[in-house]
Structures are given as C-alpha cells and as structure tokens.
Design a protein around this motif. Structure first.
Motif, PDB file in Angstrom:
ATOM      1  N   UNK A 229      17.868 -42.054   0.605  1.00 39.41           N
ATOM      2  CA  UNK A 229      17.886 -42.646   1.938  1.00 39.41           C
ATOM      3  C   UNK A 229      17.897 -41.559   3.011  1.00 39.41           C
ATOM      4  N   UNK A 230      18.802 -40.590   2.855  1.00 36.63           N
ATOM      5  CA  UNK A 230      18.886 -39.504   3.834  1.00 36.63           C
ATOM      6  C   UNK A 230      17.563 -38.766   3.953  1.00 36.63           C
ATOM      7  N   UNK A 231      16.974 -38.513   2.804  1.00 37.38           N
ATOM      8  CA  UNK A 231      15.762 -37.690   2.781  1.00 37.38           C
ATOM      9  C   UNK A 231      14.559 -38.413   3.369  1.00 37.38           C
TER      10      UNK A 231
ATOM     11  N   UNK B 287      13.814 -41.074   7.930  1.00 27.97           N
ATOM     12  CA  UNK B 287      13.045 -40.717   9.130  1.00 27.97           C
ATOM     13  C   UNK B 287      11.562 -40.960   8.942  1.00 27.97           C
ATOM     14  N   UNK B 288      11.063 -40.661   7.742  1.00 30.51           N
ATOM     15  CA  UNK B 288       9.637 -40.862   7.490  1.00 30.51           C
ATOM     16  C   UNK B 288       9.257 -42.330   7.528  1.00 30.51           C
TER      17      UNK B 288
ATOM     18  N   UNK C  24      15.602 -49.580   7.554  1.00 28.13           N
ATOM     19  CA  UNK C  24      16.881 -49.842   6.866  1.00 28.13           C
ATOM     20  C   UNK C  24      16.745 -50.997   5.890  1.00 28.13           C
TER      21      UNK C  24
ATOM     22  N   UNK D  71      17.313 -51.101   1.805  1.00 26.17           N
ATOM     23  CA  UNK D  71      18.270 -51.999   1.161  1.00 26.17           C
ATOM     24  C   UNK D  71      17.575 -52.944   0.187  1.00 26.17           C
TER      25      UNK D  71
ATOM     26  N   UNK E 164      17.166 -51.174  -2.957  1.00 25.86           N
ATOM     27  CA  UNK E 164      18.420 -51.117  -3.705  1.00 25.86           C
ATOM     28  C   UNK E 164      18.712 -52.465  -4.364  1.00 25.86           C
TER      29      UNK E 164
ATOM     30  N   UNK F 164      16.622 -53.039  -7.405  1.00 27.05           N
ATOM     31  CA  UNK F 164      16.463 -51.848  -8.256  1.00 27.05           C
ATOM     32  C   UNK F 164      16.296 -52.191  -9.729  1.00 27.05           C
TER      33      UNK F 164
ATOM     34  N   UNK G  56      13.987 -32.357  -0.451  1.00 33.07           N
ATOM     35  CA  UNK G  56      14.864 -32.953   0.570  1.00 33.07           C
ATOM     36  C   UNK G  56      15.937 -33.818  -0.073  1.00 33.07           C
TER      37      UNK G  56
ATOM     38  N   UNK H 197       9.127 -35.487   7.619  1.00 32.21           N
ATOM     39  CA  UNK H 197      10.235 -35.285   8.544  1.00 32.21           C
ATOM     40  C   UNK H 197      11.477 -34.784   7.811  1.00 32.21           C
ATOM     41  N   UNK H 198      12.314 -34.127   8.568  1.00 30.46           N
ATOM     42  CA  UNK H 198      13.579 -33.625   8.030  1.00 30.46           C
ATOM     43  C   UNK H 198      14.462 -34.777   7.566  1.00 30.46           C
ATOM     44  N   UNK H 199      15.367 -34.463   6.663  1.00 36.63           N
ATOM     45  CA  UNK H 199      16.341 -35.462   6.224  1.00 36.63           C
ATOM     46  C   UNK H 199      17.343 -35.727   7.353  1.00 36.63           C
ATOM     47  N   UNK H 200      17.976 -36.879   7.310  1.00 35.57           N
ATOM     48  CA  UNK H 200      19.027 -37.199   8.277  1.00 35.57           C
ATOM     49  C   UNK H 200      20.255 -36.355   7.971  1.00 35.57           C
ATOM     50  N   UNK H 201      21.104 -36.190   8.974  1.00 39.54           N
ATOM     51  CA  UNK H 201      22.384 -35.538   8.696  1.00 39.54           C
ATOM     52  C   UNK H 201      23.230 -36.524   7.899  1.00 39.54           C
ATOM     53  N   UNK H 202      24.237 -35.966   7.252  1.00 43.49           N
ATOM     54  CA  UNK H 202      25.093 -36.791   6.404  1.00 43.49           C
ATOM     55  C   UNK H 202      25.708 -37.933   7.212  1.00 43.49           C
TER      56      UNK H 202
ATOM     57  N   UNK I  47      23.253 -40.652   8.336  1.00 41.75           N
ATOM     58  CA  UNK I  47      22.878 -41.495   7.206  1.00 41.75           C
ATOM     59  C   UNK I  47      23.982 -42.501   6.900  1.00 41.75           C
ATOM     60  N   UNK I  48      25.225 -42.024   6.925  1.00 39.26           N
ATOM     61  CA  UNK I  48      26.361 -42.910   6.641  1.00 39.26           C
ATOM     62  C   UNK I  48      26.448 -44.033   7.671  1.00 39.26           C
TER      63      UNK I  48
ATOM     64  N   UNK J 299      24.069 -45.252   9.555  1.00 38.37           N
ATOM     65  CA  UNK J 299      22.961 -46.195   9.404  1.00 38.37           C
ATOM     66  C   UNK J 299      23.169 -47.123   8.220  1.00 38.37           C
ATOM     67  N   UNK J 300      23.629 -46.519   7.145  1.00 42.99           N
ATOM     68  CA  UNK J 300      23.861 -47.338   5.952  1.00 42.99           C
ATOM     69  C   UNK J 300      24.962 -48.355   6.210  1.00 42.99           C
TER      70      UNK J 300
ATOM     71  N   UNK K  34      25.753 -49.610   9.106  1.00 39.22           N
ATOM     72  CA  UNK K  34      25.198 -50.621  10.015  1.00 39.22           C
ATOM     73  C   UNK K  34      24.388 -51.652   9.240  1.00 39.22           C
ATOM     74  N   UNK K  35      23.774 -51.204   8.168  1.00 37.18           N
ATOM     75  CA  UNK K  35      22.928 -52.116   7.394  1.00 37.18           C
ATOM     76  C   UNK K  35      23.726 -52.886   6.342  1.00 37.18           C
TER      77      UNK K  35
ATOM     78  N   UNK L  55      25.777 -51.461   4.027  1.00 37.40           N
ATOM     79  CA  UNK L  55      26.013 -50.659   2.835  1.00 37.40           C
ATOM     80  C   UNK L  55      27.399 -50.046   2.940  1.00 37.40           C
TER      81      UNK L  55
ATOM     82  N   UNK M 148      26.258 -53.182  -2.050  1.00 34.98           N
ATOM     83  CA  UNK M 148      26.233 -52.530  -3.355  1.00 34.98           C
ATOM     84  C   UNK M 148      27.292 -53.074  -4.295  1.00 34.98           C
TER      85      UNK M 148
ATOM     86  N   UNK N 193      26.523 -55.113  -7.198  1.00 35.27           N
ATOM     87  CA  UNK N 193      25.431 -54.591  -8.023  1.00 35.27           C
ATOM     88  C   UNK N 193      25.585 -54.837  -9.515  1.00 35.27           C
TER      89      UNK N 193
END
Lengths: 184, 344
Positions: free
Chosen positions: A23-25, A28-29, A49, A53, A56, A59, A127, B50-55, B58-59, B61-62, B64-65, B67, B71, B74
């Motif tokens: 997700x982190x990697x 943005x793309x 987002x 999800x 996931x 999965x 990434x 694009x670059x990865x998000x910062x930790x 990401x947390x 955003x997850x 907010x969604x 997460x 899970x 699961x």
C-alpha cells in the motif's frame, strides 16, 4: 515474475505487513493514475484506497500468476469508470461531462491493459521492500547475511512464533528471491 | 492544437476556457481523439513511478479507509457464493475490455464477390454470406478475432472485411492496408486473404505479416512460421513463401516478385507499438508517420525524398519524432493543424 508471485502469496496468506508495505509503495501511483482521468484529487485518493481495500478483501481469490499492481489498477480503473459514468449521467452537457466521456473512452481502451502489463516491477518491488518495517528488514538481513533461521530470529527479537509465521516470515518470503543483494 | 497545449491539459494546467477549447478539438474528429488518447496514456504511464508514502501518511490513509478493522474479519471463511461471484466478476472483466475493440468500427452489410466467370476450378473460392468490415483509422491499431478464432492485428489506416461465418470450403477475408495474421491451423480449410492488388494469400495455419496499402507501390509479405502461397489472380500463378522469407510484389509487374531471406522482426514490430526505421527511404518514412500519427506530411524540398532515416519510436509524440529528424537529418518542420511541412 517469481518475486511478485511470492509477494502475492504473502498477501494472499494474510500478511498485513506485506499488504501495508505494498500500500505504501503503490498508493501514490494508483491515486495519480485515477486522478489523470477524473481530475478530482480527493475523489481519486478515495478510489485508490477503496481499490487497495478491495484487493485485501478478496485476497483469497488472488491469482498468483497475476501482477498485484495490475490487480489494484484494474479495480481502480473500473471504479473510476463508474464515477465517470455518474458524472456523465448527472451533469450531461457540461464541460465536465464532455471530459468524463472522453476519459471513459480512453480508460476502456485495451491499450490501458497493455500499458499496465508493461509496467516495470523492479522499482516497485524495491519500494515495497523499503516500505517494510525496520524490524522486518533487519530480520531479513539476519536471515540473509547471518544465515539465521526464522525460529532463531523470532527468539532473538522476542516475538511469538505466531507473529513470525503470519506476518514477518511471509513478508520475508516475498523478498527472498526478489532481492538477492545482501546489502539490503 | 499543439502537443504542448494537450500535455498541459492532461496535467490539469489549463483554465476553463482553454479546457473547453481542447475538449472541442478532441471531439471534432475521431482522429484527434486518437491522438489525444495516445498522448494521454503515454504521459500518464510515463510518470507511474512515484515515491512511496511516508509511514505516517500510509497509516493515516489506511485508518481513514477503515483498516485494519476490515482486516479483523480476515480469518472468517468466505461463503462459497461470495467467492463464486467474485470469480465470475473477474471473468466478466476480461470480455468487457475486448468488446471495446470490436465496437470501434464494426459495420454490417451484405456483400458479394464478383461472379463474372464461371470457372469450374476456381482457385479462390467465393464467399457468399453477410459480412463485417473492420476499419482502423490512422493513428490507431486494432485487433480482430475472425469467426474461426484466428487473430488479426490491423495496423493504422487498414480495413479488413470478413464474413460473419466462414463457409465449409474456405475462409475468405479481404485486406486493405497492413495486418499481422495468426491463422488457426487446418490443412483442409484454407484461408484466403484477398488484397486490392490482384494478389491473394493462401494459408492453412501460420503467422505472417502482409502489407498492402493502396498508396504503397508494392505488396510485401513476411512469413514468421508455417507456409503460405501467394496467388496472382489474373494468371492463377502461385508463389510459395517459406518462414523467414519476405516476398515483395511491385505494382506493374506482379508476376515477378522479389524474394529474400530476412530477419522478420523489423517487419512485424509495429504490432507491438514500435515504429521502426532502418535506413528507410524518406517516402516510406513519411507514409508511415502519416498513418501512425494521422497527419499529412508535405515535403517542400525534393532533396528530402532522397534521404534515409534510422530510428525507433515507442509512444513518442509526433513533435518528438520530428525533433529527432531535425537533429539527425537537418530536416526542419512546421506543424499547421494536421499538416506538417518539411523543409531544409
């Protein structure tokens, strides 16, 4: 494709660590891709987002032969298309509706699939690896450089075998083949 | 409309009135849409690293969604139904994208082939059935799946006519332009590809490329695998082509083809979206660029036509191609709408 296959395996088996790193990697793309067609940054991020999800959630049914990135971009694309259809239906005649029509036509072009398929995976995997928690990368290094077994690593870090099994080992497994360079 | 302005539009840098202008340009002609679509995809995918998000990001955003709450469920086994439905949905996704190609230019209509002769031994059978015509405009390529499962990739500015059902005797299609054929093998059920140059290609199962544009001075056939026969209709003369061979039939002397062994890749690489020139003469370069980018190219100095060009392009804009031409060959260009003037 072996490396990708193991990353998919890890997520399929329920590794939250692997999923979060992915997700982190890639977030943005995916958001960037969607935004290029819907021209609404907030909405694009929401769609991205949701796409992750959905990946996931489903999965269990992930096809290991299929690239994860393709999977998430395909979901995002379909959601973007729904959103565009909505704009066309509700705002018919406006500039936005005309743009939505043009963009939905492009998004349905098979060339989009071809281009998604052609995306390089190497940089993405790097990434994802860098997005793994420090601890996991450290364990990876121990495993690679010092040849420690997973059980030994788990003992050293004082985590339960279960944690290792469901999270860390799976994430490690995803990169064992992908990144043979021990410098990582 | 300049490519620069289109790219600014793609990047969301234009105000409302400028956007209106771009949108009406795109909508005015299919060709413009194709050009826009090409640029849009190239620009979008070019920037997909694009670059990865910062930790933290990401947390957030997850979270907010929803997460990782989502899970927590699961380990619950999904019901059989749900999993079947998702599988069906995945299968449905694929045909939807294929349909997109078919609807581009499908036209239906009865056609009949010439029947003025009543030869008992007709070398090329007549197909008498409802047919479809697939038209691929300049600036785009298209895939056609024939009724027998054979595949044809059509290059820019090409047309393929084929019946909705092949008859039992033979599979007959008509091509104008360029196509890469992958024909399902069946020795008892030959396929005939008719062209407007009075030549027909007969195959039973093979992969080959045939280029037969009306504004080209020759028909060129390149065989990848299998074997094909080219029939000169007026004389019924037949010419056999073997794998890795290329046979060129020049207009005006179609019974004296030129055959040579070749590397097949340059002849078929267009189907992978690559435009390749290898010491290619300018008249051919110009024709390919016109078809590829949907423009008219007008050389304003006869010396230009004597030159040759070597380069390969993949999803580059026309402007970039012309810039390269300027650097390597000292040919200057001027774009006016859909016309490109070449000067020295």
């Amino acid at each position: 494709m072996n490396d990708l296959k193991t990353l998919t395996d890890a997520i399929r088996a329920g590794s939250e660590v692997a999923f979060e790193a992915f997700f982190r990697a890639e977030f943005s793309n995916v958001a960037f891709f969607v935004n290029r067609y819907i021209h609404d940054r907030c909405q694009a991020e929401d769609i991205a987002q949701e796409a992750f999800l959905a990946l996931w959630k489903h999965r269990d049914n992930l096809d290991t032969e299929r690239n994860l990135r393709n999977y998430v971009l395909t979901i995002a694309r379909n959601r973007a298309l729904n959103w565009l259809r909505d704009v066309i239906a509700r705002q018919g005649g406006t500039l936005e509706a005309h743009e939505a029509l043009i963009h939905s036509r492009i998004l349905q072009d098979p060339e989009v699939d071809q281009r998604i398929d052609a995306l390089e995976t190497e940089q993405m995997l790097a990434r994802v690896f860098n997005s793994l928690p420090e601890k996991v990368r450290e364990m990876f290094r121990l495993n690679r450089e010092e040849g420690m077994t997973y059980t030994e690593i788990a003992a050293k870090h004082g985590v339960s075998t279960k944690v290792v099994e469901y999270n860390i080992v799976l994430a490690l497994k995803a990169f064992r083949k992908a990144l043979p360079d021990p410098d990582f | 409309m300049t490519d620069e302005q289109i790219i600014r539009y793609i990047k969301g840098e234009l105000d409302e009135s400028e956007r209106t202008e771009v949108v009406s340009w795109i909508k005015s002609e299919d060709c413009n849409f194709r050009h826009f679509s090409k640029l849009q995809l190239a620009e979008t995918f070019r920037e997909m690293e694009h670059e990865a998000l910062s930790d933290e990001e990401a947390k957030e955003r997850l979270a907010a969604a929803g997460w990782p709450d989502t899970a927590n469920q699961k380990w619950k086994k999904k019901s059989g139904w749900l999993s079947i439905i998702t599988r069906i949905a995945a299968i449905l996704l694929i045909p939807l994208t294929v349909v997109g190609v078919w609807t581009i230019s499908r036209k239906n209509g009865q056609i009949k082939y010439l029947t003025e002769s009543t030869n008992a031994e007709r070398i090329i059978p007549i197909q008498d059935a409802a047919s479809s015509t697939y038209i691929v405009h300049p600036g785009v390529q298209g895939d056609v799946i024939l009724p027998d499962g054979s595949r044809v990739r059509l290059n820019s500015a090409s047309t393929l006519k084929c019946p909705d059902r092949f008859d039992e005797q033979a599979r007959v299609v008509e091509l104008s332009g360029e196509g890469f054929f992958e024909v399902e093998g069946n020795p008892d059920w030959p396929m005939y590809v008719k062209t407007s140059k009075g030549l027909t290609v007969k195959v039973t199962g093979t992969r080959f490329n045939v280029s037969s544009y009306e504004n080209d001075p020759a028909l060129k056939l390149t065989l990848v695998e299998g074997s094909v026969m080219v029939i000169h209709e007026a004389t019924d003369r037949q010419y056999k082509v073997l794998p890795n061979e290329e046979m060129v039939f020049y207009d005006g002397r179609p019974t004296l083809p030129h055959k040579q062994e070749v590397d097949v890749l340059p002849a078929i690489i267009w189907k992978d979206g690559i435009l390749l020139f290898e010491n290619t003469q300018m008249p051919e370069v110009i024709k390919k660029l016109e078809r590829w980018y949907c423009v008219d190219i007008i050389p304003q100095d006869p010396a230009i036509m004597e030159m040759r060009f070597t380069a390969s392009f993949e999803s580059e804009s026309l402007t970039r191609v012309l810039q390269l031409l300027k650097i390597t060959s000292k040919i200057d260009y001027r774009i006016e709408g859909k016309q490109v003037f070449l000067t020295r």
